[in-house]
Scaffold this motif. Structure first.
Motif, PDB file in Angstrom:
ATOM      1  N   MET A   9       0.841  -1.197   0.000  1.00 35.46           N
ATOM      2  CA  MET A   9       0.000   0.000   0.000  1.00 35.46           C
ATOM      3  C   MET A   9       0.883   1.257   0.000  1.00 35.46           C
ATOM      4  O   MET A   9       1.922   1.284   0.621  1.00 35.46           O
ATOM      5  CB  MET A   9      -0.883   0.016   1.247  1.00 35.46           C
ATOM      6  N   GLY A  10       0.452   2.264  -0.691  1.00 35.83           N
ATOM      7  CA  GLY A  10       1.144   3.531  -0.680  1.00 35.83           C
ATOM      8  C   GLY A  10       2.274   3.650  -1.680  1.00 35.83           C
ATOM      9  O   GLY A  10       2.897   4.689  -1.780  1.00 35.83           O
ATOM     10  N   ARG A  11       2.547   2.646  -2.419  1.00 38.00           N
ATOM     11  CA  ARG A  11       3.617   2.721  -3.421  1.00 38.00           C
ATOM     12  C   ARG A  11       2.994   2.972  -4.785  1.00 38.00           C
ATOM     13  O   ARG A  11       1.788   3.049  -4.933  1.00 38.00           O
ATOM     14  CB  ARG A  11       4.417   1.429  -3.404  1.00 38.00           C
ATOM     15  N   HIS A  12       3.796   3.056  -5.786  1.00 34.15           N
ATOM     16  CA  HIS A  12       3.308   3.435  -7.114  1.00 34.15           C
ATOM     17  C   HIS A  12       2.703   2.284  -7.908  1.00 34.15           C
ATOM     18  O   HIS A  12       2.471   2.423  -9.099  1.00 34.15           O
ATOM     19  CB  HIS A  12       4.435   4.075  -7.919  1.00 34.15           C
ATOM     20  N   GLY A  13       2.418   1.198  -7.293  1.00 34.95           N
ATOM     21  CA  GLY A  13       1.842   0.093  -8.024  1.00 34.95           C
ATOM     22  C   GLY A  13       0.334   0.169  -8.135  1.00 34.95           C
ATOM     23  O   GLY A  13      -0.282  -0.565  -8.894  1.00 34.95           O
ATOM     24  N   GLY A  14      -0.298   1.081  -7.387  1.00 34.93           N
ATOM     25  CA  GLY A  14      -1.751   1.168  -7.368  1.00 34.93           C
ATOM     26  C   GLY A  14      -2.304   2.029  -8.487  1.00 34.93           C
ATOM     27  O   GLY A  14      -1.630   2.343  -9.466  1.00 34.93           O
ATOM     28  N   ILE A  15      -3.539   2.414  -8.316  1.00 36.70           N
ATOM     29  CA  ILE A  15      -4.216   3.242  -9.312  1.00 36.70           C
ATOM     30  C   ILE A  15      -3.706   4.677  -9.184  1.00 36.70           C
ATOM     31  O   ILE A  15      -3.689   5.242  -8.095  1.00 36.70           O
ATOM     32  CB  ILE A  15      -5.740   3.205  -9.107  1.00 36.70           C
ATOM     33  N   ASN A  16      -3.330   5.272 -10.280  1.00 37.76           N
ATOM     34  CA  ASN A  16      -2.825   6.641 -10.283  1.00 37.76           C
ATOM     35  C   ASN A  16      -3.856   7.523 -10.982  1.00 37.76           C
ATOM     36  O   ASN A  16      -3.862   7.644 -12.201  1.00 37.76           O
ATOM     37  CB  ASN A  16      -1.481   6.692 -11.012  1.00 37.76           C
ATOM     38  N   ILE A  17      -4.737   8.142 -10.208  1.00 37.78           N
ATOM     39  CA  ILE A  17      -5.807   8.959 -10.790  1.00 37.78           C
ATOM     40  C   ILE A  17      -5.736  10.409 -10.352  1.00 37.78           C
ATOM     41  O   ILE A  17      -6.578  11.212 -10.738  1.00 37.78           O
ATOM     42  CB  ILE A  17      -7.197   8.392 -10.435  1.00 37.78           C
ATOM     43  N   LEU A  18      -4.722  10.773  -9.544  1.00 43.56           N
ATOM     44  CA  LEU A  18      -4.656  12.150  -9.064  1.00 43.56           C
ATOM     45  C   LEU A  18      -4.588  13.166 -10.191  1.00 43.56           C
ATOM     46  O   LEU A  18      -5.178  14.246 -10.091  1.00 43.56           O
ATOM     47  CB  LEU A  18      -3.452  12.344  -8.141  1.00 43.56           C
ATOM     48  N   HIS A  19      -3.866  12.859 -11.243  1.00 49.33           N
ATOM     49  CA  HIS A  19      -3.732  13.818 -12.345  1.00 49.33           C
ATOM     50  C   HIS A  19      -5.073  14.115 -13.007  1.00 49.33           C
ATOM     51  O   HIS A  19      -5.207  15.096 -13.729  1.00 49.33           O
ATOM     52  CB  HIS A  19      -2.725  13.298 -13.383  1.00 49.33           C
ATOM     53  N   GLN A  20      -6.072  13.309 -12.752  1.00 47.77           N
ATOM     54  CA  GLN A  20      -7.392  13.536 -13.332  1.00 47.77           C
ATOM     55  C   GLN A  20      -8.269  14.419 -12.451  1.00 47.77           C
ATOM     56  O   GLN A  20      -9.300  14.903 -12.894  1.00 47.77           O
ATOM     57  CB  GLN A  20      -8.099  12.197 -13.560  1.00 47.77           C
ATOM     58  N   LYS A  21      -7.858  14.623 -11.212  1.00 53.33           N
ATOM     59  CA  LYS A  21      -8.655  15.428 -10.290  1.00 53.33           C
ATOM     60  C   LYS A  21      -8.453  16.916 -10.575  1.00 53.33           C
ATOM     61  O   LYS A  21      -7.329  17.392 -10.731  1.00 53.33           O
ATOM     62  CB  LYS A  21      -8.262  15.123  -8.836  1.00 53.33           C
ATOM     63  N   SER A  22      -9.538  17.665 -10.602  1.00 48.54           N
ATOM     64  CA  SER A  22      -9.435  19.083 -10.939  1.00 48.54           C
ATOM     65  C   SER A  22      -8.702  19.879  -9.863  1.00 48.54           C
ATOM     66  O   SER A  22      -8.142  20.931 -10.146  1.00 48.54           O
ATOM     67  CB  SER A  22     -10.833  19.674 -11.125  1.00 48.54           C
ATOM     68  N   TRP A  23      -8.662  19.402  -8.640  1.00 44.34           N
ATOM     69  CA  TRP A  23      -8.032  20.126  -7.543  1.00 44.34           C
ATOM     70  C   TRP A  23      -6.573  19.751  -7.346  1.00 44.34           C
ATOM     71  O   TRP A  23      -5.893  20.309  -6.484  1.00 44.34           O
ATOM     72  CB  TRP A  23      -8.782  19.864  -6.237  1.00 44.34           C
ATOM     73  N   HIS A  24      -6.050  18.834  -8.125  1.00 45.38           N
ATOM     74  CA  HIS A  24      -4.682  18.354  -7.911  1.00 45.38           C
ATOM     75  C   HIS A  24      -3.674  19.478  -8.161  1.00 45.38           C
ATOM     76  O   HIS A  24      -3.712  20.149  -9.188  1.00 45.38           O
ATOM     77  CB  HIS A  24      -4.393  17.170  -8.834  1.00 45.38           C
ATOM     78  N   VAL A  25      -2.767  19.684  -7.201  1.00 45.03           N
ATOM     79  CA  VAL A  25      -1.879  20.846  -7.244  1.00 45.03           C
ATOM     80  C   VAL A  25      -0.779  20.739  -8.293  1.00 45.03           C
ATOM     81  O   VAL A  25      -0.167  21.746  -8.643  1.00 45.03           O
ATOM     82  CB  VAL A  25      -1.240  21.114  -5.867  1.00 45.03           C
ATOM     83  N   TRP A  26      -0.490  19.562  -8.796  1.00 45.65           N
ATOM     84  CA  TRP A  26       0.563  19.426  -9.789  1.00 45.65           C
ATOM     85  C   TRP A  26       0.044  19.433 -11.210  1.00 45.65           C
ATOM     86  O   TRP A  26       0.835  19.327 -12.156  1.00 45.65           O
ATOM     87  CB  TRP A  26       1.364  18.155  -9.542  1.00 45.65           C
ATOM     88  N   ARG A  27      -1.248  19.598 -11.395  1.00 46.30           N
ATOM     89  CA  ARG A  27      -1.771  19.689 -12.758  1.00 46.30           C
ATOM     90  C   ARG A  27      -1.305  20.986 -13.382  1.00 46.30           C
ATOM     91  O   ARG A  27      -1.234  22.031 -12.728  1.00 46.30           O
ATOM     92  CB  ARG A  27      -3.299  19.650 -12.752  1.00 46.30           C
TER      93      ARG A  27
END
Length: 84
Positions: A9-27
């Motif tokens: 858990m917590g590593r990069h093997g999971g689902i990566n959907i943050l870039h799709q969120k409108s509030w994500h600070v790195w977009r």
């Protein structure tokens, strides 16, 4: 490292959907919006400082003109009355 049941858990093997969120600070669009807002804020601050500097300059010129004409300053009158 992965366990037999899959990635931890917590590593990069999971689902990566943050870039799709409108509030994500790195977009990119959010970073550009923040940069634009910061530039607008800096411009407002410069304008306010320039207006304050202009007002202080105008007050100083008016005070010097009054003293050149020999008029007493309003702030000095109550002080002179209190000392008398």
């Amino acid at each position: 490292e992965t366990s037999p049941s899959g990635p931890a858990m917590g590593r990069h093997g999971g689902i990566n959907i943050l870039h799709q969120k409108s509030w994500h600070v790195w977009r990119l669009d959010n970073r550009l919006r923040v940069e634009r807002d910061e530039l607008e804020h800096e411009a407002e601050q410069r304008e306010q400082q320039a207006a304050a500097d202009q007002a202080a300059f105008a007050a100083k010129v008016a005070r010097l003109r009054r003293s050149a004409r020999g008029e007493e300053e309003e702030a000095a009158k109550p002080l002179a009355d209190a000392q008398a």
